[in-house]
Enzyme design. Structure first.
Site, short mmCIF file in Angstrom:
data_model
loop_
_atom_site.label_atom_id
_atom_site.label_comp_id
_atom_site.label_asym_id
_atom_site.label_seq_id
_atom_site.Cartn_x
_atom_site.Cartn_y
_atom_site.Cartn_z
N SER A 96 -34.78 42.99 -9.22
CA SER A 96 -34.08 42.01 -8.38
C SER A 96 -35.02 41.07 -7.63
O SER A 96 -34.58 40.03 -7.15
CB SER A 96 -33.19 42.73 -7.36
N HIS A 138 -33.82 42.52 2.04
CA HIS A 138 -33.84 43.14 0.72
C HIS A 138 -34.27 42.09 -0.31
O HIS A 138 -34.46 40.92 0.01
CB HIS A 138 -32.44 43.69 0.39
N GLU A 163 -24.76 37.25 -1.20
CA GLU A 163 -25.05 38.33 -2.14
C GLU A 163 -24.06 39.48 -2.02
O GLU A 163 -23.88 40.05 -0.94
CB GLU A 163 -26.46 38.89 -1.90
N ASP A 219 -25.00 46.60 -7.46
CA ASP A 219 -26.21 47.19 -8.03
C ASP A 219 -26.38 48.65 -7.59
O ASP A 219 -26.69 49.53 -8.41
CB ASP A 219 -27.41 46.35 -7.57
N HIS A 267 -26.60 52.05 -9.91
CA HIS A 267 -27.78 52.92 -9.88
C HIS A 267 -27.39 54.37 -9.64
O HIS A 267 -28.01 55.29 -10.18
CB HIS A 267 -28.76 52.47 -8.79
N ASP A 278 -28.37 38.67 -11.02
CA ASP A 278 -29.81 38.68 -11.23
C ASP A 278 -30.17 39.41 -12.52
O ASP A 278 -31.11 39.05 -13.22
CB ASP A 278 -30.54 39.30 -10.04
N HIS A 279 -29.39 40.45 -12.85
CA HIS A 279 -29.64 41.26 -14.05
C HIS A 279 -28.39 42.09 -14.30
O HIS A 279 -27.46 42.10 -13.49
CB HIS A 279 -30.85 42.18 -13.83
#
Length: 510
Positions: free
Chosen positions: A97, A158, A318, A323, A327, A364-365
Protein backbone atom coordinates in the site's frame (compact mmCIF):
# COMPACT_ATOMS: atom_id res chain seq x y z
CA UNK A 1 -31.15 0.78 -13.68
CA UNK A 2 -31.30 -1.30 -10.54
CA UNK A 3 -34.08 -3.84 -10.62
CA UNK A 4 -35.35 -6.52 -8.32
CA UNK A 5 -35.36 -9.25 -10.91
CA UNK A 6 -38.17 -11.69 -10.33
CA UNK A 7 -38.12 -14.96 -12.22
CA UNK A 8 -40.91 -13.78 -14.50
CA UNK A 9 -39.01 -10.66 -15.52
CA UNK A 10 -35.81 -12.59 -16.15
CA UNK A 11 -37.57 -15.01 -18.48
CA UNK A 12 -38.87 -12.25 -20.73
CA UNK A 13 -36.43 -11.18 -23.51
CA UNK A 14 -38.20 -7.80 -23.62
CA UNK A 15 -36.94 -7.02 -20.13
CA UNK A 16 -33.28 -7.57 -21.05
CA UNK A 17 -33.57 -5.85 -24.42
CA UNK A 18 -35.25 -2.79 -22.92
CA UNK A 19 -32.64 -2.53 -20.19
CA UNK A 20 -29.78 -2.84 -22.71
CA UNK A 21 -31.33 -0.23 -25.02
CA UNK A 22 -31.67 2.24 -22.15
CA UNK A 23 -28.02 1.64 -21.28
CA UNK A 24 -27.08 2.21 -24.93
CA UNK A 25 -28.88 5.56 -25.03
CA UNK A 26 -27.05 6.65 -21.89
CA UNK A 27 -23.74 5.59 -23.45
CA UNK A 28 -24.44 7.67 -26.57
CA UNK A 29 -24.97 10.75 -24.41
CA UNK A 30 -21.46 10.26 -23.05
CA UNK A 31 -20.01 10.86 -26.51
CA UNK A 32 -20.29 14.55 -25.66
CA UNK A 33 -17.24 14.82 -23.44
CA UNK A 34 -17.07 16.89 -20.27
CA UNK A 35 -14.00 19.06 -20.87
CA UNK A 36 -14.66 21.56 -18.11
CA UNK A 37 -11.95 22.50 -15.66
CA UNK A 38 -12.36 20.57 -12.42
CA UNK A 39 -12.72 22.99 -9.54
CA UNK A 40 -12.80 20.07 -7.11
CA UNK A 41 -11.04 16.70 -7.04
CA UNK A 42 -12.04 13.71 -4.92
CA UNK A 43 -10.15 10.42 -4.82
CA UNK A 44 -11.84 7.49 -3.09
CA UNK A 45 -9.28 4.78 -2.40
CA UNK A 46 -10.57 1.37 -1.35
CA UNK A 47 -7.50 -0.22 0.18
CA UNK A 48 -7.35 -3.80 -1.10
CA UNK A 49 -10.57 -3.39 -3.09
CA UNK A 50 -9.84 -5.70 -6.01
CA UNK A 51 -12.46 -6.46 -8.65
CA UNK A 52 -13.73 -9.61 -6.86
CA UNK A 53 -14.28 -7.43 -3.79
CA UNK A 54 -16.24 -4.88 -5.84
CA UNK A 55 -18.48 -7.61 -7.26
CA UNK A 56 -19.07 -9.26 -3.88
CA UNK A 57 -19.76 -5.86 -2.25
CA UNK A 58 -22.32 -5.15 -4.98
CA UNK A 59 -24.15 -8.40 -4.17
CA UNK A 60 -23.95 -7.69 -0.43
CA UNK A 61 -25.34 -4.18 -0.91
CA UNK A 62 -28.32 -5.59 -2.78
CA UNK A 63 -28.89 -8.37 -0.27
CA UNK A 64 -28.85 -5.86 2.60
CA UNK A 65 -31.85 -4.28 0.82
CA UNK A 66 -33.52 -7.72 0.50
CA UNK A 67 -32.72 -7.99 -3.19
CA UNK A 68 -31.06 -10.82 -5.03
CA UNK A 69 -27.91 -8.69 -5.22
CA UNK A 70 -26.34 -9.44 -8.57
CA UNK A 71 -28.38 -6.80 -10.43
CA UNK A 72 -27.67 -4.08 -7.85
CA UNK A 73 -25.62 -1.05 -8.81
CA UNK A 74 -22.98 0.28 -6.48
CA UNK A 75 -22.55 4.04 -6.57
CA UNK A 76 -19.18 3.49 -8.21
CA UNK A 77 -20.85 1.29 -10.84
CA UNK A 78 -22.76 4.37 -12.01
CA UNK A 79 -19.59 6.21 -12.97
CA UNK A 80 -19.43 6.52 -16.77
CA UNK A 81 -15.74 5.80 -17.31
CA UNK A 82 -13.80 2.75 -16.16
CA UNK A 83 -10.15 1.84 -16.59
CA UNK A 84 -7.75 -0.75 -15.25
CA UNK A 85 -4.71 0.14 -13.17
CA UNK A 86 -1.48 -1.87 -13.14
CA UNK A 87 -0.46 -1.93 -9.50
CA UNK A 88 3.07 -3.37 -9.38
CA UNK A 89 5.76 -1.49 -7.44
CA UNK A 90 9.16 -0.77 -8.97
CA UNK A 91 10.62 -3.70 -7.00
CA UNK A 92 7.51 -5.84 -6.43
CA UNK A 93 5.25 -7.80 -8.77
CA UNK A 94 2.58 -7.92 -6.05
CA UNK A 95 2.43 -4.47 -4.53
CA UNK A 96 2.05 -3.04 -1.04
CA UNK A 97 0.00 0.00 0.00
CA UNK A 98 2.94 2.39 0.43
CA UNK A 99 4.56 2.12 -3.00
CA UNK A 100 1.14 2.18 -4.64
CA UNK A 101 0.07 5.28 -2.67
CA UNK A 102 3.17 7.05 -3.96
CA UNK A 103 2.07 6.12 -7.49
CA UNK A 104 -1.56 7.31 -7.39
CA UNK A 105 -0.79 10.39 -5.26
CA UNK A 106 2.65 11.52 -6.44
CA UNK A 107 2.55 10.28 -10.03
CA UNK A 108 5.73 8.22 -9.68
CA UNK A 109 6.06 4.46 -9.12
CA UNK A 110 8.14 3.55 -6.10
CA UNK A 111 9.54 0.69 -4.02
CA UNK A 112 7.31 -1.25 -1.67
CA UNK A 113 7.25 0.06 1.89
CA UNK A 114 8.22 3.64 0.97
CA UNK A 115 6.02 6.74 0.78
CA UNK A 116 6.58 10.02 -1.04
CA UNK A 117 10.02 9.06 -2.33
CA UNK A 118 11.17 7.77 -5.70
CA UNK A 119 12.51 4.30 -6.42
CA UNK A 120 16.03 5.61 -5.78
CA UNK A 121 15.17 5.47 -2.08
CA UNK A 122 15.75 2.15 -0.31
CA UNK A 123 13.33 0.91 2.35
CA UNK A 124 14.48 1.57 5.93
CA UNK A 125 17.71 3.28 4.79
CA UNK A 126 17.38 6.80 6.17
CA UNK A 127 20.28 8.20 4.15
CA UNK A 128 18.49 7.45 0.87
CA UNK A 129 15.65 9.89 1.65
CA UNK A 130 17.19 13.27 0.91
CA UNK A 131 17.09 14.24 -2.74
CA UNK A 132 14.61 11.49 -3.62
CA UNK A 133 11.44 13.16 -2.34
CA UNK A 134 8.45 13.40 -4.71
CA UNK A 135 5.47 15.67 -4.10
CA UNK A 136 1.80 14.73 -4.13
CA UNK A 137 -1.31 16.03 -5.84
CA UNK A 138 -2.51 17.18 -2.41
CA UNK A 139 0.48 19.52 -2.28
CA UNK A 140 -0.07 20.63 -5.88
CA UNK A 141 -3.66 21.50 -5.00
CA UNK A 142 -2.66 23.37 -1.84
CA UNK A 143 -0.06 25.36 -3.76
CA UNK A 144 -2.74 26.27 -6.33
CA UNK A 145 -4.85 27.83 -3.57
CA UNK A 146 -7.28 24.97 -3.06
CA UNK A 147 -8.37 23.58 0.29
CA UNK A 148 -7.18 20.02 0.92
CA UNK A 149 -8.37 17.17 3.10
CA UNK A 150 -7.60 13.62 4.18
CA UNK A 151 -10.25 11.26 5.56
CA UNK A 152 -9.45 7.64 6.42
CA UNK A 153 -10.73 4.74 8.50
CA UNK A 154 -7.13 3.79 9.32
CA UNK A 155 -4.50 5.83 11.13
CA UNK A 156 -3.93 9.23 9.52
CA UNK A 157 -0.25 8.29 9.29
CA UNK A 158 -0.90 4.91 7.69
CA UNK A 159 0.49 4.05 4.24
CA UNK A 160 -2.26 5.50 2.05
CA UNK A 161 -2.70 8.96 3.61
CA UNK A 162 0.98 9.39 4.43
CA UNK A 163 2.04 9.48 0.76
CA UNK A 164 -0.06 12.65 0.44
CA UNK A 165 2.24 14.63 2.75
CA UNK A 166 5.25 12.57 3.92
CA UNK A 167 8.59 11.55 2.45
CA UNK A 168 9.62 8.45 4.34
CA UNK A 169 11.69 5.38 3.47
CA UNK A 170 9.69 3.21 5.87
CA UNK A 171 5.90 3.18 6.10
CA UNK A 172 6.14 1.77 9.64
CA UNK A 173 7.84 4.86 11.09
CA UNK A 174 4.53 6.10 12.49
CA UNK A 175 6.21 8.07 15.29
CA UNK A 176 9.81 8.31 16.51
CA UNK A 177 8.89 5.48 18.90
CA UNK A 178 8.75 3.08 15.95
CA UNK A 179 12.02 4.29 14.37
CA UNK A 180 15.54 2.93 14.84
CA UNK A 181 17.57 5.33 17.00
CA UNK A 182 20.15 5.73 14.23
CA UNK A 183 17.46 6.89 11.77
CA UNK A 184 16.26 9.56 14.23
CA UNK A 185 19.85 10.64 14.87
CA UNK A 186 20.49 10.85 11.12
CA UNK A 187 17.68 13.40 10.81
CA UNK A 188 14.84 11.31 9.38
CA UNK A 189 11.41 12.42 10.55
CA UNK A 190 8.59 10.14 11.63
CA UNK A 191 5.37 10.25 9.61
CA UNK A 192 3.15 11.77 12.32
CA UNK A 193 5.52 14.70 12.65
CA UNK A 194 5.60 15.16 8.87
CA UNK A 195 1.80 15.36 8.84
CA UNK A 196 2.01 18.65 10.72
CA UNK A 197 5.31 20.01 9.38
CA UNK A 198 5.58 19.25 5.66
CA UNK A 199 2.50 20.92 4.16
CA UNK A 200 1.41 23.94 6.18
CA UNK A 201 -2.21 23.95 7.25
CA UNK A 202 -3.84 20.89 5.71
CA UNK A 203 -7.46 21.99 6.06
CA UNK A 204 -9.11 18.72 7.10
CA UNK A 205 -7.50 15.64 8.67
CA UNK A 206 -9.74 12.85 9.98
CA UNK A 207 -9.06 9.25 10.97
CA UNK A 208 -7.30 7.32 13.72
CA UNK A 209 -3.73 7.28 14.99
CA UNK A 210 -4.08 9.42 18.12
CA UNK A 211 -1.38 7.61 20.12
CA UNK A 212 1.37 8.61 17.69
CA UNK A 213 0.75 12.30 18.43
CA UNK A 214 1.35 12.15 22.19
CA UNK A 215 4.37 11.64 24.51
CA UNK A 216 5.35 8.09 25.37
CA UNK A 217 3.27 6.58 28.18
CA UNK A 218 0.74 9.43 28.21
CA UNK A 219 -2.67 7.86 28.74
CA UNK A 220 -5.31 8.10 26.04
CA UNK A 221 -8.32 10.35 26.52
CA UNK A 222 -10.77 7.58 25.56
CA UNK A 223 -9.02 4.52 27.01
CA UNK A 224 -7.08 5.94 29.99
CA UNK A 225 -6.35 2.57 31.60
CA UNK A 226 -5.15 0.66 28.53
CA UNK A 227 -1.37 0.72 28.08
CA UNK A 228 -1.53 -0.39 24.44
CA UNK A 229 -3.21 2.93 23.67
CA UNK A 230 -0.68 5.12 25.51
CA UNK A 231 1.32 7.73 23.59
CA UNK A 232 4.37 6.54 21.67
CA UNK A 233 6.50 9.65 21.13
CA UNK A 234 10.03 9.41 22.58
CA UNK A 235 10.68 13.09 21.83
CA UNK A 236 7.91 13.90 24.36
CA UNK A 237 6.21 16.23 21.87
CA UNK A 238 2.44 16.68 21.95
CA UNK A 239 1.63 17.24 18.29
CA UNK A 240 -2.06 17.91 18.90
CA UNK A 241 -1.28 20.64 21.44
CA UNK A 242 1.28 22.13 19.04
CA UNK A 243 -1.35 22.12 16.26
CA UNK A 244 -3.90 23.79 18.53
CA UNK A 245 -1.41 26.49 19.51
CA UNK A 246 -0.34 27.13 15.94
CA UNK A 247 -3.91 27.30 14.65
CA UNK A 248 -5.23 29.70 17.29
CA UNK A 249 -7.45 32.41 15.82
CA UNK A 250 -7.85 30.40 12.59
CA UNK A 251 -11.27 28.80 13.23
CA UNK A 252 -9.49 25.51 13.89
CA UNK A 253 -10.94 22.65 15.92
CA UNK A 254 -9.56 19.39 17.30
CA UNK A 255 -12.14 16.64 18.00
CA UNK A 256 -11.76 13.04 19.17
CA UNK A 257 -15.29 11.63 19.10
CA UNK A 258 -18.42 11.63 16.99
CA UNK A 259 -20.40 13.89 19.30
CA UNK A 260 -17.76 16.62 19.10
CA UNK A 261 -17.51 16.21 15.33
CA UNK A 262 -21.23 16.46 14.64
CA UNK A 263 -21.67 19.38 17.05
CA UNK A 264 -19.46 21.55 14.85
CA UNK A 265 -20.96 24.05 12.45
CA UNK A 266 -18.88 23.52 9.29
CA UNK A 267 -19.58 27.10 8.21
CA UNK A 268 -17.52 28.35 11.14
CA UNK A 269 -14.73 25.76 10.78
CA UNK A 270 -11.76 26.42 8.50
CA UNK A 271 -9.41 23.75 9.86
CA UNK A 272 -10.32 20.43 11.42
CA UNK A 273 -8.21 17.74 13.06
CA UNK A 274 -10.25 14.68 14.05
CA UNK A 275 -8.46 11.73 15.66
CA UNK A 276 -11.11 9.26 16.74
CA UNK A 277 -9.06 6.29 17.91
CA UNK A 278 -5.52 5.61 19.22
CA UNK A 279 -5.00 3.25 16.25
CA UNK A 280 -7.27 2.40 13.33
CA UNK A 281 -10.98 3.11 13.50
CA UNK A 282 -13.08 0.02 14.29
CA UNK A 283 -14.65 -2.03 11.53
CA UNK A 284 -17.98 -0.55 10.51
CA UNK A 285 -19.78 -3.68 11.75
CA UNK A 286 -18.24 -3.13 15.20
CA UNK A 287 -18.40 0.66 15.28
CA UNK A 288 -19.92 2.35 18.32
CA UNK A 289 -22.52 4.64 16.76
CA UNK A 290 -22.32 6.99 19.74
CA UNK A 291 -18.57 7.60 19.79
CA UNK A 292 -17.11 6.81 16.35
CA UNK A 293 -18.22 8.51 13.13
CA UNK A 294 -18.82 6.48 9.98
CA UNK A 295 -16.79 7.14 6.86
CA UNK A 296 -19.87 8.76 5.30
CA UNK A 297 -20.28 11.11 8.26
CA UNK A 298 -16.63 12.15 8.10
CA UNK A 299 -16.84 12.74 4.34
CA UNK A 300 -19.93 14.91 4.73
CA UNK A 301 -18.26 17.18 7.28
CA UNK A 302 -15.06 17.32 5.22
CA UNK A 303 -16.83 18.41 2.04
CA UNK A 304 -18.90 21.02 3.89
CA UNK A 305 -15.70 22.60 5.21
CA UNK A 306 -13.62 22.28 2.04
CA UNK A 307 -16.24 23.48 -0.46
CA UNK A 308 -16.31 26.96 1.12
CA UNK A 309 -13.08 27.76 -0.75
CA UNK A 310 -14.02 29.53 -4.01
CA UNK A 311 -10.92 27.99 -5.61
CA UNK A 312 -12.16 24.47 -4.87
CA UNK A 313 -10.61 21.53 -3.06
CA UNK A 314 -8.78 18.21 -3.22
CA UNK A 315 -10.03 15.42 -0.94
CA UNK A 316 -8.47 12.00 -0.38
CA UNK A 317 -10.87 9.48 1.16
CA UNK A 318 -9.64 6.03 2.16
CA UNK A 319 -11.80 3.04 2.98
CA UNK A 320 -8.72 1.55 4.55
CA UNK A 321 -10.05 -1.39 6.48
CA UNK A 322 -11.28 -3.37 3.47
CA UNK A 323 -7.64 -4.41 3.35
CA UNK A 324 -7.50 -5.34 7.03
CA UNK A 325 -10.58 -7.54 6.79
CA UNK A 326 -9.06 -9.47 3.92
CA UNK A 327 -5.67 -9.85 5.64
CA UNK A 328 -7.47 -11.44 8.57
CA UNK A 329 -9.52 -13.68 6.29
CA UNK A 330 -12.68 -11.94 7.53
CA UNK A 331 -14.54 -11.42 4.27
CA UNK A 332 -17.68 -10.16 5.98
CA UNK A 333 -15.79 -7.33 7.66
CA UNK A 334 -14.02 -6.44 4.40
CA UNK A 335 -17.19 -6.40 2.32
CA UNK A 336 -19.14 -4.30 4.81
CA UNK A 337 -16.24 -1.82 4.75
CA UNK A 338 -16.54 -1.67 0.95
CA UNK A 339 -20.31 -1.11 1.14
CA UNK A 340 -19.80 1.73 3.62
CA UNK A 341 -17.23 3.36 1.32
CA UNK A 342 -19.72 3.09 -1.52
CA UNK A 343 -22.28 4.84 0.65
CA UNK A 344 -19.78 7.66 1.20
CA UNK A 345 -19.22 7.85 -2.57
CA UNK A 346 -22.94 8.30 -3.11
CA UNK A 347 -23.18 10.96 -0.42
CA UNK A 348 -20.24 12.89 -1.89
CA UNK A 349 -22.00 12.75 -5.26
CA UNK A 350 -25.08 14.42 -3.77
CA UNK A 351 -22.93 17.22 -2.33
CA UNK A 352 -21.01 17.97 -5.54
CA UNK A 353 -21.62 18.35 -9.27
CA UNK A 354 -20.17 16.40 -12.18
CA UNK A 355 -19.81 19.73 -14.01
CA UNK A 356 -17.03 20.99 -11.76
CA UNK A 357 -15.97 17.99 -9.64
CA UNK A 358 -13.85 15.10 -10.86
CA UNK A 359 -14.33 12.01 -8.71
CA UNK A 360 -12.15 8.92 -9.07
CA UNK A 361 -12.66 5.62 -7.24
CA UNK A 362 -9.93 3.00 -7.29
CA UNK A 363 -7.87 0.56 -5.21
CA UNK A 364 -4.18 0.37 -4.46
CA UNK A 365 -4.03 -3.41 -4.97
CA UNK A 366 -6.17 -6.51 -4.79
CA UNK A 367 -6.26 -9.52 -2.43
CA UNK A 368 -6.26 -13.31 -2.63
CA UNK A 369 -10.04 -13.17 -2.21
CA UNK A 370 -12.61 -14.67 -4.56
CA UNK A 371 -16.00 -16.30 -4.70
CA UNK A 372 -17.42 -19.02 -6.93
CA UNK A 373 -18.77 -22.55 -6.86
CA UNK A 374 -21.75 -22.24 -9.24
CA UNK A 375 -23.91 -20.54 -6.62
CA UNK A 376 -27.52 -19.85 -7.76
CA UNK A 377 -29.02 -16.38 -8.14
CA UNK A 378 -29.65 -14.70 -4.79
CA UNK A 379 -27.40 -17.10 -2.85
CA UNK A 380 -26.25 -15.25 0.24
CA UNK A 381 -22.78 -13.96 -0.57
CA UNK A 382 -21.47 -15.51 2.65
CA UNK A 383 -23.26 -18.82 2.02
CA UNK A 384 -22.36 -22.29 0.82
CA UNK A 385 -21.86 -23.47 -2.72
CA UNK A 386 -24.78 -25.70 -3.83
CA UNK A 387 -22.79 -28.93 -3.92
CA UNK A 388 -20.28 -30.92 -1.92
CA UNK A 389 -16.68 -31.32 -2.98
CA UNK A 390 -16.38 -34.39 -5.18
CA UNK A 391 -12.97 -35.04 -3.64
CA UNK A 392 -13.47 -34.81 0.14
CA UNK A 393 -17.31 -34.94 0.13
CA UNK A 394 -17.58 -31.82 2.30
CA UNK A 395 -19.44 -28.53 1.77
CA UNK A 396 -17.58 -25.30 1.03
CA UNK A 397 -18.40 -21.61 1.13
CA UNK A 398 -18.60 -19.58 -2.08
CA UNK A 399 -16.05 -17.14 -0.62
CA UNK A 400 -12.53 -18.55 -0.38
CA UNK A 401 -8.99 -17.18 -0.07
CA UNK A 402 -5.94 -18.39 -1.95
CA UNK A 403 -3.94 -18.06 1.25
CA UNK A 404 -4.47 -16.84 4.79
CA UNK A 405 -5.46 -17.77 8.33
CA UNK A 406 -8.61 -19.74 7.37
CA UNK A 407 -6.65 -22.91 6.54
CA UNK A 408 -7.54 -25.61 9.06
CA UNK A 409 -7.13 -29.38 9.08
CA UNK A 410 -9.18 -31.60 11.42
CA UNK A 411 -8.09 -35.24 11.76
CA UNK A 412 -5.99 -34.86 8.63
CA UNK A 413 -8.89 -33.54 6.54
CA UNK A 414 -10.31 -30.16 5.56
CA UNK A 415 -12.59 -28.76 8.25
CA UNK A 416 -16.31 -29.28 7.70
CA UNK A 417 -17.68 -25.71 7.42
CA UNK A 418 -21.26 -26.86 8.01
CA UNK A 419 -20.33 -27.30 11.68
CA UNK A 420 -19.36 -23.60 11.88
CA UNK A 421 -21.26 -20.29 11.77
CA UNK A 422 -19.82 -19.21 8.42
CA UNK A 423 -22.03 -16.09 8.32
CA UNK A 424 -20.65 -14.75 11.61
CA UNK A 425 -18.94 -11.32 11.39
CA UNK A 426 -15.46 -12.61 12.16
CA UNK A 427 -15.61 -16.00 10.43
CA UNK A 428 -12.33 -16.69 8.64
CA UNK A 429 -13.03 -18.12 5.21
CA UNK A 430 -11.08 -21.22 4.23
CA UNK A 431 -7.81 -20.74 2.39
CA UNK A 432 -5.69 -23.03 0.23
CA UNK A 433 -2.37 -22.13 1.88
CA UNK A 434 -1.94 -21.49 5.63
CA UNK A 435 -0.61 -18.02 6.49
CA UNK A 436 -1.10 -15.96 9.64
CA UNK A 437 -2.00 -13.03 7.40
CA UNK A 438 -3.51 -13.34 3.91
CA UNK A 439 -1.58 -11.56 1.16
CA UNK A 440 -2.32 -8.98 -1.48
CA UNK A 441 -3.24 -10.04 -4.99
CA UNK A 442 -1.32 -8.99 -8.08
CA UNK A 443 -4.02 -8.46 -10.72
CA UNK A 444 -5.09 -5.09 -12.12
CA UNK A 445 -7.67 -3.07 -10.18
CA UNK A 446 -10.56 -0.97 -11.49
CA UNK A 447 -10.56 2.82 -11.80
CA UNK A 448 -13.99 4.47 -11.92
CA UNK A 449 -14.18 8.12 -12.98
CA UNK A 450 -16.78 10.86 -13.46
CA UNK A 451 -16.73 14.61 -13.96
CA UNK A 452 -14.39 16.86 -15.98
CA UNK A 453 -11.86 14.95 -18.09
CA UNK A 454 -12.96 11.60 -16.65
CA UNK A 455 -12.74 10.15 -20.17
CA UNK A 456 -8.93 10.31 -19.91
CA UNK A 457 -9.19 7.27 -17.62
CA UNK A 458 -10.19 4.90 -20.38
CA UNK A 459 -7.93 1.89 -20.85
CA UNK A 460 -5.23 -0.10 -19.10
CA UNK A 461 -2.94 2.38 -17.35
CA UNK A 462 0.06 2.42 -15.10
CA UNK A 463 -1.17 3.34 -11.64
CA UNK A 464 0.97 6.48 -11.48
CA UNK A 465 -1.01 7.94 -14.42
CA UNK A 466 -3.98 8.67 -12.13
CA UNK A 467 -2.76 11.89 -10.42
CA UNK A 468 -1.49 13.24 -13.74
CA UNK A 469 -5.02 13.01 -15.15
CA UNK A 470 -6.56 14.54 -12.04
CA UNK A 471 -4.06 17.39 -12.01
CA UNK A 472 -4.65 17.99 -15.73
CA UNK A 473 -8.40 18.16 -15.14
CA UNK A 474 -7.95 20.75 -12.38
CA UNK A 475 -5.15 22.76 -14.02
CA UNK A 476 -2.73 22.18 -11.16
CA UNK A 477 0.75 20.72 -11.00
CA UNK A 478 2.69 20.47 -14.24
CA UNK A 479 -0.21 20.44 -16.75
CA UNK A 480 -1.44 24.02 -17.10
CA UNK A 481 -0.86 25.02 -20.73
CA UNK A 482 -4.44 24.12 -21.69
CA UNK A 483 -5.94 26.28 -18.93
CA UNK A 484 -5.74 29.67 -20.61
CA UNK A 485 -9.41 29.75 -21.67
CA UNK A 486 -11.31 32.23 -19.53
CA UNK A 487 -14.63 30.47 -20.14
CA UNK A 488 -13.83 27.68 -17.70
CA UNK A 489 -13.79 25.09 -20.49
CA UNK A 490 -10.45 23.52 -21.32
CA UNK A 491 -9.00 23.20 -24.79
CA UNK A 492 -7.67 19.66 -24.88
CA UNK A 493 -6.09 19.75 -28.32
CA UNK A 494 -3.59 22.47 -27.47
CA UNK A 495 -2.09 20.45 -24.66
CA UNK A 496 -1.95 17.01 -26.30
CA UNK A 497 1.64 17.32 -27.67
CA UNK A 498 3.06 18.25 -24.25
CA UNK A 499 1.00 15.54 -22.54
CA UNK A 500 2.26 12.97 -25.04
CA UNK A 501 5.86 14.05 -24.40
CA UNK A 502 5.32 13.82 -20.66
CA UNK A 503 3.90 10.30 -20.87
CA UNK A 504 6.82 9.26 -23.09
CA UNK A 505 9.26 10.48 -20.44
CA UNK A 506 7.35 8.61 -17.72
CA UNK A 507 7.60 5.37 -19.73
CA UNK A 508 11.34 5.88 -20.17
CA UNK A 509 11.99 6.39 -16.46
CA UNK A 510 9.66 3.70 -15.02
Amino acid sequence: ETYLLSTSFAKDPLFWNTWAQRTLKNALILQKLNQNTAKNLILFLGDGMGIPTVTAARILKGQLSRQSGEETQLEMDKFPFVALSKTYNTNAQVADSAGTATAYLCGVKANEGTVGVSAAAVRSQCNTTQGNEVTSILRWAKEAGKSVGIVTTTRVNHATPSAAYAHCVDRDWYSDGEMPAEAVQAGCKDIARQLFENIPNIDVIMGGGRKYMFPKNQSDVEYPGEKKHFGTRIDRRNLVEEWNNRMKNKNAYYVWNKKELLSLNPNSVDYLLGLFEPGDLPYDLERNNETDPSLTEMVEVAIKILKKNPSGFYLLVEGGRIDHGHHEGKAKQALHEAVEMDRAIGHAGLMTSIYDTMTVVTADHSHMFNFGGYTPRGNTIFGLAPMLSDVDQKPFTAILYGNGPGFKVVNGLRENVSTLDYEENNYKAQSAVPLSMETHGGEDVAVFAKGPMAHLLHGVHEQNYIPHVMAYAACIGQNRDHCMSSSGASSLSAALPSLTALLTLIRLFC
